[in-house]
Write a protein that holds these residues in place. Structure first.
Motif, PDB file in Angstrom:
ATOM      1  N   ALA A 123       2.568  -4.700  -0.945  1.00 44.31           N
ATOM      2  CA  ALA A 123       2.115  -3.432  -1.546  1.00 44.31           C
ATOM      3  C   ALA A 123       1.033  -3.623  -2.603  1.00 44.31           C
ATOM      4  O   ALA A 123       0.642  -2.645  -3.261  1.00 44.31           O
ATOM      5  CB  ALA A 123       3.316  -2.706  -2.163  1.00 44.31           C
ATOM      6  N   HIS A 124       0.540  -4.852  -2.785  1.00 42.99           N
ATOM      7  CA  HIS A 124      -0.388  -5.062  -3.906  1.00 42.99           C
ATOM      8  C   HIS A 124      -1.293  -6.268  -3.661  1.00 42.99           C
ATOM      9  O   HIS A 124      -0.951  -7.404  -4.017  1.00 42.99           O
ATOM     10  CB  HIS A 124       0.430  -5.245  -5.191  1.00 42.99           C
ATOM     11  CG  HIS A 124      -0.351  -5.175  -6.465  1.00 42.99           C
ATOM     12  ND1 HIS A 124       0.100  -4.490  -7.572  1.00 42.99           N
ATOM     13  CD2 HIS A 124      -1.536  -5.705  -6.827  1.00 42.99           C
ATOM     14  CE1 HIS A 124      -0.784  -4.608  -8.559  1.00 42.99           C
ATOM     15  NE2 HIS A 124      -1.785  -5.349  -8.130  1.00 42.99           N
ATOM     16  N   CYS A 125      -2.448  -6.012  -3.033  1.00 42.70           N
ATOM     17  CA  CYS A 125      -3.481  -7.044  -2.899  1.00 42.70           C
ATOM     18  C   CYS A 125      -4.804  -6.440  -3.356  1.00 42.70           C
ATOM     19  O   CYS A 125      -5.063  -5.263  -3.130  1.00 42.70           O
ATOM     20  CB  CYS A 125      -3.646  -7.494  -1.443  1.00 42.70           C
ATOM     21  SG  CYS A 125      -2.211  -8.354  -0.785  1.00 42.70           S
ATOM     22  N   HIS A 126      -5.626  -7.251  -3.988  1.00 48.26           N
ATOM     23  CA  HIS A 126      -6.942  -6.781  -4.424  1.00 48.26           C
ATOM     24  C   HIS A 126      -8.005  -7.188  -3.416  1.00 48.26           C
ATOM     25  O   HIS A 126      -7.989  -8.309  -2.924  1.00 48.26           O
ATOM     26  CB  HIS A 126      -7.283  -7.351  -5.804  1.00 48.26           C
ATOM     27  CG  HIS A 126      -6.411  -6.793  -6.883  1.00 48.26           C
ATOM     28  ND1 HIS A 126      -6.719  -5.628  -7.541  1.00 48.26           N
ATOM     29  CD2 HIS A 126      -5.223  -7.205  -7.377  1.00 48.26           C
ATOM     30  CE1 HIS A 126      -5.760  -5.362  -8.426  1.00 48.26           C
ATOM     31  NE2 HIS A 126      -4.833  -6.302  -8.338  1.00 48.26           N
ATOM     32  N   PHE A 127      -8.912  -6.266  -3.144  1.00 47.43           N
ATOM     33  CA  PHE A 127     -10.012  -6.535  -2.218  1.00 47.43           C
ATOM     34  C   PHE A 127     -11.259  -6.781  -3.056  1.00 47.43           C
ATOM     35  O   PHE A 127     -11.970  -5.845  -3.431  1.00 47.43           O
ATOM     36  CB  PHE A 127     -10.192  -5.333  -1.286  1.00 47.43           C
ATOM     37  CG  PHE A 127     -11.016  -5.624  -0.062  1.00 47.43           C
ATOM     38  CD1 PHE A 127     -10.511  -6.431   0.958  1.00 47.43           C
ATOM     39  CD2 PHE A 127     -12.273  -5.067   0.103  1.00 47.43           C
ATOM     40  CE1 PHE A 127     -11.259  -6.691   2.111  1.00 47.43           C
ATOM     41  CE2 PHE A 127     -13.023  -5.324   1.252  1.00 47.43           C
ATOM     42  CZ  PHE A 127     -12.515  -6.131   2.252  1.00 47.43           C
TER      43      PHE A 127
ATOM     44  N   PRO B   8       3.198  -0.817 -11.083  1.00 43.95           N
ATOM     45  CA  PRO B   8       3.195  -2.229 -10.714  1.00 43.95           C
ATOM     46  C   PRO B   8       3.869  -3.118 -11.751  1.00 43.95           C
ATOM     47  O   PRO B   8       3.993  -2.744 -12.927  1.00 43.95           O
ATOM     48  CB  PRO B   8       1.705  -2.562 -10.587  1.00 43.95           C
ATOM     49  CG  PRO B   8       1.015  -1.576 -11.461  1.00 43.95           C
ATOM     50  CD  PRO B   8       1.853  -0.319 -11.428  1.00 43.95           C
ATOM     51  N   HIS B   9       4.265  -4.288 -11.304  1.00 50.21           N
ATOM     52  CA  HIS B   9       4.824  -5.358 -12.149  1.00 50.21           C
ATOM     53  C   HIS B   9       5.994  -4.858 -13.020  1.00 50.21           C
ATOM     54  O   HIS B   9       6.092  -5.222 -14.189  1.00 50.21           O
ATOM     55  CB  HIS B   9       3.769  -5.979 -13.073  1.00 50.21           C
ATOM     56  CG  HIS B   9       2.380  -6.052 -12.515  1.00 50.21           C
ATOM     57  ND1 HIS B   9       2.073  -6.676 -11.327  1.00 50.21           N
ATOM     58  CD2 HIS B   9       1.184  -5.564 -12.980  1.00 50.21           C
ATOM     59  CE1 HIS B   9       0.761  -6.579 -11.098  1.00 50.21           C
ATOM     60  NE2 HIS B   9       0.214  -5.894 -12.072  1.00 50.21           N
ATOM     61  N   PHE B  10       6.815  -3.977 -12.466  1.00 47.60           N
ATOM     62  CA  PHE B  10       7.988  -3.475 -13.207  1.00 47.60           C
ATOM     63  C   PHE B  10       7.615  -2.869 -14.572  1.00 47.60           C
ATOM     64  O   PHE B  10       8.402  -2.897 -15.513  1.00 47.60           O
ATOM     65  CB  PHE B  10       9.010  -4.591 -13.464  1.00 47.60           C
ATOM     66  CG  PHE B  10       9.601  -5.246 -12.243  1.00 47.60           C
ATOM     67  CD1 PHE B  10      10.641  -4.656 -11.545  1.00 47.60           C
ATOM     68  CD2 PHE B  10       9.122  -6.477 -11.790  1.00 47.60           C
ATOM     69  CE1 PHE B  10      11.214  -5.277 -10.439  1.00 47.60           C
ATOM     70  CE2 PHE B  10       9.679  -7.097 -10.684  1.00 47.60           C
ATOM     71  CZ  PHE B  10      10.731  -6.499 -10.006  1.00 47.60           C
TER      72      PHE B  10
ATOM     73  N   THR C 239       2.379  -9.051  -4.035  1.00 46.08           N
ATOM     74  CA  THR C 239       2.033 -10.371  -4.570  1.00 46.08           C
ATOM     75  C   THR C 239       0.954 -10.323  -5.638  1.00 46.08           C
ATOM     76  O   THR C 239       0.900 -11.183  -6.507  1.00 46.08           O
ATOM     77  CB  THR C 239       1.507 -11.302  -3.456  1.00 46.08           C
ATOM     78  OG1 THR C 239       0.378 -10.685  -2.842  1.00 46.08           O
ATOM     79  CG2 THR C 239       2.588 -11.606  -2.437  1.00 46.08           C
ATOM     80  N   ASP C 240       0.040  -9.348  -5.565  1.00 50.63           N
ATOM     81  CA  ASP C 240      -1.146  -9.336  -6.432  1.00 50.63           C
ATOM     82  C   ASP C 240      -2.141 -10.414  -5.997  1.00 50.63           C
ATOM     83  O   ASP C 240      -2.887 -10.947  -6.814  1.00 50.63           O
ATOM     84  CB  ASP C 240      -0.761  -9.523  -7.909  1.00 50.63           C
ATOM     85  CG  ASP C 240      -1.708  -8.796  -8.868  1.00 50.63           C
ATOM     86  OD1 ASP C 240      -2.636  -8.122  -8.394  1.00 50.63           O
ATOM     87  OD2 ASP C 240      -1.522  -8.939 -10.086  1.00 50.63           O
ATOM     88  N   SER C 241      -2.155 -10.724  -4.702  1.00 47.17           N
ATOM     89  CA  SER C 241      -3.142 -11.687  -4.178  1.00 47.17           C
ATOM     90  C   SER C 241      -4.528 -11.075  -4.291  1.00 47.17           C
ATOM     91  O   SER C 241      -4.687  -9.855  -4.230  1.00 47.17           O
ATOM     92  CB  SER C 241      -2.837 -12.000  -2.713  1.00 47.17           C
ATOM     93  OG  SER C 241      -1.553 -12.576  -2.583  1.00 47.17           O
TER      94      SER C 241
HETATM   95 ZN   LIG Z   1      -3.127  -6.288  -9.461  1.00 51.12          ZN
END
Ligand SMILES: [Zn+2]
Length: 292
Positions: free
Chosen positions: A5-9, A188-190, A247-249
């Protein structure tokens, strides 16, 4: 099954908009020791190969600076079954309403991402209400970054980051979100340090979801807290149907952050989370919010 649910492009346009005086995306990439992103289509293909390599079915790709929706839209258009488009929006910026409508309607993004500490507005501001109205009209979600905000790439490039962390308040978000029961909300990130407030907000407002992404290094501000403890409380209060694995990849060659997945699966095991609840957290909730 895994959905992220969390990847940066981090596209070429993203790098150009972020550091306009740095000599272009290739020069910025080399300073950061990243692979240059190339075209959005090329970057999207690279993400597909990476997701396949790790068995990730679908991923949210975040356009990570206002004005970069087009890059994510291009990747999503090529792989609509794999990518879900999110975009950073600044409701305090110039032509905010027009930019918002374009991203949601023309580019069919599925979540508006707010960074109030970066852009200087409150989450219970009337401008944020307008964002919720637009999201409701388009069936989109609202993602609101609360708590500590450190943008690694800004730091590395020496860009000013005069963020007002007080503005990332989950309780102000809950106040607005309560008026829009049809709009899913993601913190995000709780809550990234405002963990207690994020839990209170989630308890008060049933549309608020928490994403589990990143190394969650904010726990260093929460004396004695562990990621296992965070999951235990979040499961007890928000419940398994309101946690979204992420993941925040962000960049290559680092690629998809498998270590985050492995650590969180290990924690699920140690907490005795059922197979059904794990499925919800790692894939099912994302599927419910963003059906393919
Ligand atoms: Zn992020």
């Amino acid at each position: 099954m895994i959905n992220d649910a969390h990847c940066h492009f981090f596209s070429t346009r993203f790098l150009e908009l972020l550091a306009p005086d740095a000599g272009g995306a290739v020069a910025v990439s080399s300073r950061l020791q990243w692979d240059p992103p190339g075209t959005s289509t090329e970057l999207g293909e690279r993400w597909i190969v990476e997701l396949d390599r790790h068995g990730v079915a679908r991923a949210a790709l975040i356009a990570s600076i206002p004005g970069d929706t087009v890059s994510v839209a291009e990747a999503v258009a090529r792989h609509p079954a794999r990518f879900v488009g999110f975009f950073m929006h600044n409701p305090a910026g110039p032509d905010a309403d027009a930019a918002l409508a374009r991203s949601l309607k023309e580019h069919r993004m599925r979540a508006v991402c707010l960074f109030p500490a970066m852009h200087g507005y409150r989450l219970d501001d009337e401008r944020v209400e307008r964002v919720f109205h637009a999201a409701a009209d388009s069936g989109a979600a609202v993602f609101a970054h609360c708590g500590v905000l450190t943008v690694g790439i800004r730091k590395k490039l020496g860009l000013p980051s005069r963020f007002d962390l007080r503005l990332g308040d989950p309780l102000a978000l809950a106040r607005t979100a309560l008026g829009f029961p049809q709009v899913p909300v993601i913190v995000p990130h709780f809550g990234a340090g405002f963990f207690r407030e994020a839990l209170m907000a989630a308890d008060q407002c049933p549309t608020i979801h928490l994403d589990t992404s990143s190394s969650n290094s904010w726990i260093r501000f929460d004396g004695g807290q562990t990621l296992e403890g965070v999951f235990r409380s979040a499961l007890a209060i928000a419940g398994p149907s309101r946690l979204l694995f992420g993941t925040d990849s962000s960049f290559f060659p680092r690629g998809w952050q498998a270590g985050i997945y492995e650590e969180q699966q290990r924690i699920m095991g140690s907490l005795g989370v059922s197979v059904a609840d794990r499925h919800a957290i790692f894939a099912g909730n994302f599927e419910r919010l963003f059906p393919g």
